[in-house]
Scaffold this motif. Structure first.
Motif, PDB file in Angstrom:
ATOM      1  N   GLU A 128     -16.634 -40.278  -1.566  1.00  0.00           N
ATOM      2  CA  GLU A 128     -16.064 -40.532  -1.896  1.00  0.00           C
ATOM      3  C   GLU A 128     -14.479 -41.057  -0.860  1.00  0.00           C
ATOM      4  OE1 GLU A 128     -13.391 -40.455  -5.318  1.00  0.00           O
ATOM      5  OE2 GLU A 128     -15.357 -40.333  -6.444  1.00  0.00           O
ATOM      6  N   GLY A 129     -15.403 -40.869   1.033  1.00  0.00           N
ATOM      7  CA  GLY A 129     -14.635 -40.993   1.990  1.00  0.00           C
ATOM      8  C   GLY A 129     -14.154 -39.468   1.935  1.00  0.00           C
ATOM      9  N   ASP A 130     -14.400 -38.426   1.638  1.00  0.00           N
ATOM     10  CA  ASP A 130     -14.119 -37.067   1.508  1.00  0.00           C
ATOM     11  C   ASP A 130     -15.293 -36.182   2.216  1.00  0.00           C
ATOM     12  OD1 ASP A 130     -11.207 -36.954   1.475  1.00  0.00           O
ATOM     13  OD2 ASP A 130     -11.699 -37.434  -0.482  1.00  0.00           O
ATOM     14  N   SER A 131     -14.809 -35.087   3.085  1.00  0.00           N
ATOM     15  CA  SER A 131     -15.991 -33.625   3.319  1.00  0.00           C
ATOM     16  C   SER A 131     -15.654 -33.046   2.266  1.00  0.00           C
ATOM     17  CB  SER A 131     -15.687 -33.045   4.912  1.00  0.00           C
ATOM     18  OG  SER A 131     -15.902 -33.903   6.069  1.00  0.00           O
ATOM     19  N   VAL A 132     -16.973 -32.895   1.863  1.00  0.00           N
ATOM     20  CA  VAL A 132     -17.800 -31.886   0.545  1.00  0.00           C
ATOM     21  C   VAL A 132     -18.274 -30.713   1.478  1.00  0.00           C
ATOM     22  CG1 VAL A 132     -18.416 -31.714  -1.832  1.00  0.00           C
ATOM     23  CG2 VAL A 132     -17.609 -33.888  -0.980  1.00  0.00           C
ATOM     24  N   LYS A 190     -17.698 -30.775 -10.303  1.00  0.00           N
ATOM     25  CA  LYS A 190     -16.999 -30.227  -9.085  1.00  0.00           C
ATOM     26  C   LYS A 190     -17.074 -29.668  -8.492  1.00  0.00           C
ATOM     27  CE  LYS A 190     -12.649 -27.157 -10.346  1.00  0.00           C
ATOM     28  NZ  LYS A 190     -12.214 -26.547 -11.304  1.00  0.00           N
ATOM     29  N   GLU A 191     -16.661 -31.031  -7.357  1.00  0.00           N
ATOM     30  CA  GLU A 191     -16.533 -31.072  -6.244  1.00  0.00           C
ATOM     31  C   GLU A 191     -15.598 -29.974  -5.246  1.00  0.00           C
ATOM     32  OE1 GLU A 191     -18.551 -35.565  -4.709  1.00  0.00           O
ATOM     33  OE2 GLU A 191     -16.105 -35.251  -4.784  1.00  0.00           O
ATOM     34  N   THR A 192     -16.199 -28.823  -4.498  1.00  0.00           N
ATOM     35  CA  THR A 192     -14.712 -28.595  -3.500  1.00  0.00           C
ATOM     36  C   THR A 192     -14.696 -29.508  -2.215  1.00  0.00           C
ATOM     37  OG1 THR A 192     -15.624 -25.764  -4.761  1.00  0.00           O
ATOM     38  CG2 THR A 192     -14.143 -26.309  -2.258  1.00  0.00           C
ATOM     39  N   LEU A 193     -13.791 -29.382  -1.526  1.00  0.00           N
ATOM     40  CA  LEU A 193     -13.719 -30.457  -0.509  1.00  0.00           C
ATOM     41  C   LEU A 193     -13.109 -29.676   0.682  1.00  0.00           C
ATOM     42  CD1 LEU A 193     -11.391 -32.890  -2.025  1.00  0.00           C
ATOM     43  CD2 LEU A 193     -13.288 -32.833  -1.599  1.00  0.00           C
ATOM     44  N   ALA A 194     -12.959 -30.072   1.994  1.00  0.00           N
ATOM     45  CA  ALA A 194     -13.324 -29.564   3.277  1.00  0.00           C
ATOM     46  C   ALA A 194     -11.715 -28.642   3.096  1.00  0.00           C
ATOM     47  CB  ALA A 194     -13.530 -30.303   4.314  1.00  0.00           C
ATOM     48  N   ASN A 195     -10.646 -28.794   2.695  1.00  0.00           N
ATOM     49  CA  ASN A 195      -9.046 -29.059   2.479  1.00  0.00           C
ATOM     50  C   ASN A 195      -9.804 -27.427   1.397  1.00  0.00           C
ATOM     51  OD1 ASN A 195      -9.076 -30.166   0.625  1.00  0.00           O
ATOM     52  ND2 ASN A 195      -8.343 -31.641   0.999  1.00  0.00           N
ATOM     53  N   GLY A 196     -10.061 -27.418   0.976  1.00  0.00           N
ATOM     54  CA  GLY A 196     -10.411 -26.373  -0.061  1.00  0.00           C
ATOM     55  C   GLY A 196      -9.989 -26.825  -1.701  1.00  0.00           C
ATOM     56  N   GLU A 197      -9.580 -28.033  -1.353  1.00  0.00           N
ATOM     57  CA  GLU A 197      -9.321 -28.333  -3.159  1.00  0.00           C
ATOM     58  C   GLU A 197     -10.763 -28.893  -3.370  1.00  0.00           C
ATOM     59  OE1 GLU A 197      -6.877 -32.022  -2.681  1.00  0.00           O
ATOM     60  OE2 GLU A 197      -4.781 -30.805  -1.291  1.00  0.00           O
ATOM     61  N   SER A 198     -10.552 -28.604  -4.977  1.00  0.00           N
ATOM     62  CA  SER A 198     -11.043 -28.607  -5.986  1.00  0.00           C
ATOM     63  C   SER A 198     -11.144 -30.456  -6.514  1.00  0.00           C
ATOM     64  CB  SER A 198     -12.328 -28.354  -6.278  1.00  0.00           C
ATOM     65  OG  SER A 198     -11.225 -27.400  -7.631  1.00  0.00           O
ATOM     66  N   ARG A 199     -12.064 -31.001  -7.108  1.00  0.00           N
ATOM     67  CA  ARG A 199     -11.291 -31.829  -7.904  1.00  0.00           C
ATOM     68  C   ARG A 199     -13.100 -32.576  -9.380  1.00  0.00           C
ATOM     69  NH1 ARG A 199     -11.975 -37.243  -3.941  1.00  0.00           N
ATOM     70  NH2 ARG A 199     -14.338 -36.559  -3.221  1.00  0.00           N
ATOM     71  N   TRP A 200     -13.067 -32.599  -9.885  1.00  0.00           N
ATOM     72  CA  TRP A 200     -14.540 -33.362 -10.954  1.00  0.00           C
ATOM     73  C   TRP A 200     -14.696 -34.832 -10.657  1.00  0.00           C
ATOM     74  CZ3 TRP A 200     -16.374 -30.099 -13.703  1.00  0.00           C
ATOM     75  CH2 TRP A 200     -16.271 -28.653 -13.865  1.00  0.00           C
ATOM     76  N   VAL A 201     -15.860 -34.704 -10.619  1.00  0.00           N
ATOM     77  CA  VAL A 201     -16.565 -36.325 -10.046  1.00  0.00           C
ATOM     78  C   VAL A 201     -16.449 -37.258 -11.567  1.00  0.00           C
ATOM     79  CG1 VAL A 201     -18.873 -37.675  -9.303  1.00  0.00           C
ATOM     80  CG2 VAL A 201     -17.509 -35.648  -8.310  1.00  0.00           C
TER      81      VAL A 201
END
Length: 144
Positions: A43-47, A127-138
């Motif tokens: 979704e356009g973010d580094s994971v 659940k993804e961990t993004l490069a900026n340290g945040e996480s989100r559920w897919v």
């Protein structure tokens, strides 16, 4: 028929070879397989990582039902679904589907069916961990 859930990285080539050698020699003329690996973006973010959760017992049963449905639609000899759970890093395999049949058409069609059906019918939460340290559920699967 085989369903396997692994909480550590697996070697798709080794598991595919084991699957094929578990069948009687000469019993199949075609094997189709698919390996899905973790991407480093979504979704356009580094994971940087992903945690894949499941409902033990229920998830395996759902995957077994997917294989049974494939058996009813195509003349296949055997099928395999291997799926990761737990913590996964980019580049690691997440899923292996494989089908052995007498002829290629059934193997190709059933293998694609296994992959598409497990994406919509098996209970997994990502659940993804993004490069900026945040996480989100897919919230949804990516299109095929």
């Amino acid at each position: 028929m085989a369903v396997q859930l692994h909480d550590e990285s697996f070697d798709p080539a080794r598991l595919l070879a084991e699957f094929e050698t578990s069948l009687p020699v000469g019993s199949f003329g075609a094997t189709a397989s698919f390996v899905g690996t973790m991407r480093n973006h979504n979704e356009g973010d580094s994971v940087t990582a992903m945690t894949l959760e499941h409902y033990p017992g229920m998830t395996e049963k759902q995957l077994e039902e997917v294989i049974q449905d494939a058996r009813q639609q195509w003349n296949i000899i055997d099928a395999l679904i291997v799926h990761r759970v737990g913590d996964i890093l980019p580049g690691q395999p997440i899923v292996l589907t494989a089908v052995c049949s007498a002829h290629r058409a059934a193997a190709f069609d059933a293998c694609r069916f296994l992959m598409e059906a497990l994406k919509s019918r098996a209970t997994f939460w990502k659940k993804e961990t993004l490069a900026n340290g945040e996480s989100r559920w897919v919230e949804k699967n990516t299109p095929g």
